[in-house]
Design a protein around this motif. Sequence first.
Motif: not given
Length: 738
Positions: A24-51
């Motif tokens: 996976a490339p390290y670039g691609g910052d021009s779109t405005g996609y934020s890894l910090a915001e994405a990680k907030k999503v992962l922490i909020a919903i992927a800390s336990e199973p959700r079947p």
Amino acid sequence: MRRYLFLPLVVAVALAIALITRVAPYGGDSTGYSLAEAKKVLIAIASEPRPVGSVGHAKTRDWLVARLTALGLDVNTQAGVGVRQADFDNRRKGAVSVSPYENIVAVIPGRDRAKKAVLLMAHYDSVPGANGAADNASGVAAVLETARILANGPIPARDVIFLLTDAEEVGLVGAQEFFDRHALAARVGAVVNVDTRGSRGRAIMFQTSPDNGELIQLWAKNAVQPTGNSLANNVYQLLPNDTDLSVPLKKGITGINAAFINRLKDYHMPSDQIDNIDMFAVKHLGNFALTTTGALANAEVLPPQASEAAYFDFFGLFVVRYPMWFGWVLVAIGFGLLFTAKVERLGVRWRQALGGTLGVLALTVTVGLISHLFASYAYGTGIIQLRERINEMGPALWLFVALASSSVLLVRPREAMWTGSVILMLVFAVLTQIWMPGASWLFDWGGIIGALLLNLAARSGWQSTAVISVSAITGGLWGALLLSGVIVTYDTVAPMTPAPVALIIPFAIALIGPVIMGFGNLTHARRFGGVIFSMAWLGAAWLIFDPSFSDQNPKPGDLFHYSDRVNGKNYWATSSTSRELPDGPMTKLTPPGFESYKWTAVPAPPTEVALPVVTIDEQREKIVISIMSKAAPRLMNFLIKPTSILSNVRVNGKAIKMPPGQPARVGWRAETPDAKLSFEFDRKDPGGLTIDYLYAVAKLPPGAPPIGGPDTDWARFNGTRVVRGSINLIYGMSPQPE
């Protein structure tokens, strides 16, 4: 010494390019996609199973609704008990899945609300036993980031719908219910879906709707580090796999799909956790969702159906694309270059070239067959063996690559085999153009490069600096593209079918034949090939005898209690090997009507299980059969076999297809209590039904032997009590009710 190093250097550079461009490339910052915001999503919903039906699932739903609302979007949910019937040509043979679901739908209004809308979709449920950081919290993060960025930007030309589907893991139920019942579904003109099947690597655009020429043009023009090719699209069509995109594609809606798939051993396993995921893979998937959705949302006209495209990305730098029919032009060019090459100047007559073709084909088939037989022998069959193969697929891939590469050095190809490899490339190009045209580009261009080299060699000699240089550079680059494709294909369909890796043989000889032949002239060249060959088989021995399971990649448990209520026998059973069982006389089992399950078992004492309650209600115009379970079933499958043709068949109120003479396969697909199925049909002549069932609930009976590792989606029955039984029902014998 430099002569000995040239071939290894060319191969090493090609390998490096192939591997680096799969990361996976390290670039691609021009779109405005934020890894910090994405990680907030992962922490909020992927800390336990959700079947579906779990506490984690409910918490995730509430968090996602609140987050989308905070972004200023119009948010609503669509809930109920959903029904989806698989295609009859699918491996599930028209099976009907029933599950609770709660889709989350949000909308950004566009400038022209009369235009067809674009829909971005990902599923938010996970399988039991996995936190689903990759599958599919990464896709959910892509949806939320796209929503955040588009909501804060200029108003798009058309409405953008964000759909977080539910119950994908239990049969695409949420997607089916949205496209069947939701008011917004009729307004959708194009769908972008994001999903995952691993925890690493670039997001591959692997599937589109048919007649995709204009859609490919839009994706390629807007993508950041585009990754995808028509070979992957064709291969996926041959697989029995589905994603949520299968539902709108079936309805004729334009669609495009992407996922990252490297490190398959995390797929549906406890190791699918935030700490194990490559965040740059999350970002690349997010950039695909954002750029593709944004381009569709702002297009004055959505991509119309156009000529199907052959396409491939050139190491993520750009996408080469052209109409599929143009492949025939490339094939003609390749054969034209081949037949104008004066190969007799290389000491090769066409009869010898034909012999070289057959020799390369025989070598390729032999290595492919050896690879397949080794994989079958080394691991055998069973859930745990399959899991072990997946854990070891990284080193196993290089074992098969080494086996193919060493076979080339051992045979020391000469001019006739080089010419034969080019012929074989072009023959494969014709065959794929007919039966799998999305794959033809790989052979078209490989054949053209090989034929060009033959022409050049016939003029200046195959050992000339020009031939060696062009072969090393051009052939090496195309070889790197091939290796990248081999890795993707292996990640997708292997390690169960490693035979395609043997295609390295004709490609290598055709593309860098002069370099290989120059190396083969050296004194110890064959010995070098023998060393690689020996290393391959040492690796094979290691794969056979070294267990791959660890704390990070645990061995799944696979032991359950099985009661056959038809013959009154009870067993300890496994879908793996006898090593999972206590001592006892072994037998092989397959529950009648459920042939996909193949178990090994030993006798066990009986145990009590509260079975589902089945009732029949004969109404004036219809017969209704109700099946209810108070427990949360791990599995509740029914095979309903009528004695006569039934008309207007419905499951939980939804019409299903039931071809004459075929049973209906119906199953509750969520571990929630108070499961309820209804099977109804029009009341006509008297008749009867036989209902064969397979029912599983959690917890082994007291005194059970110890089970192995954790519950996973790979070993669905682990730690359960499974019951097989049969019920006979008669209807229509009493007078019709008033």
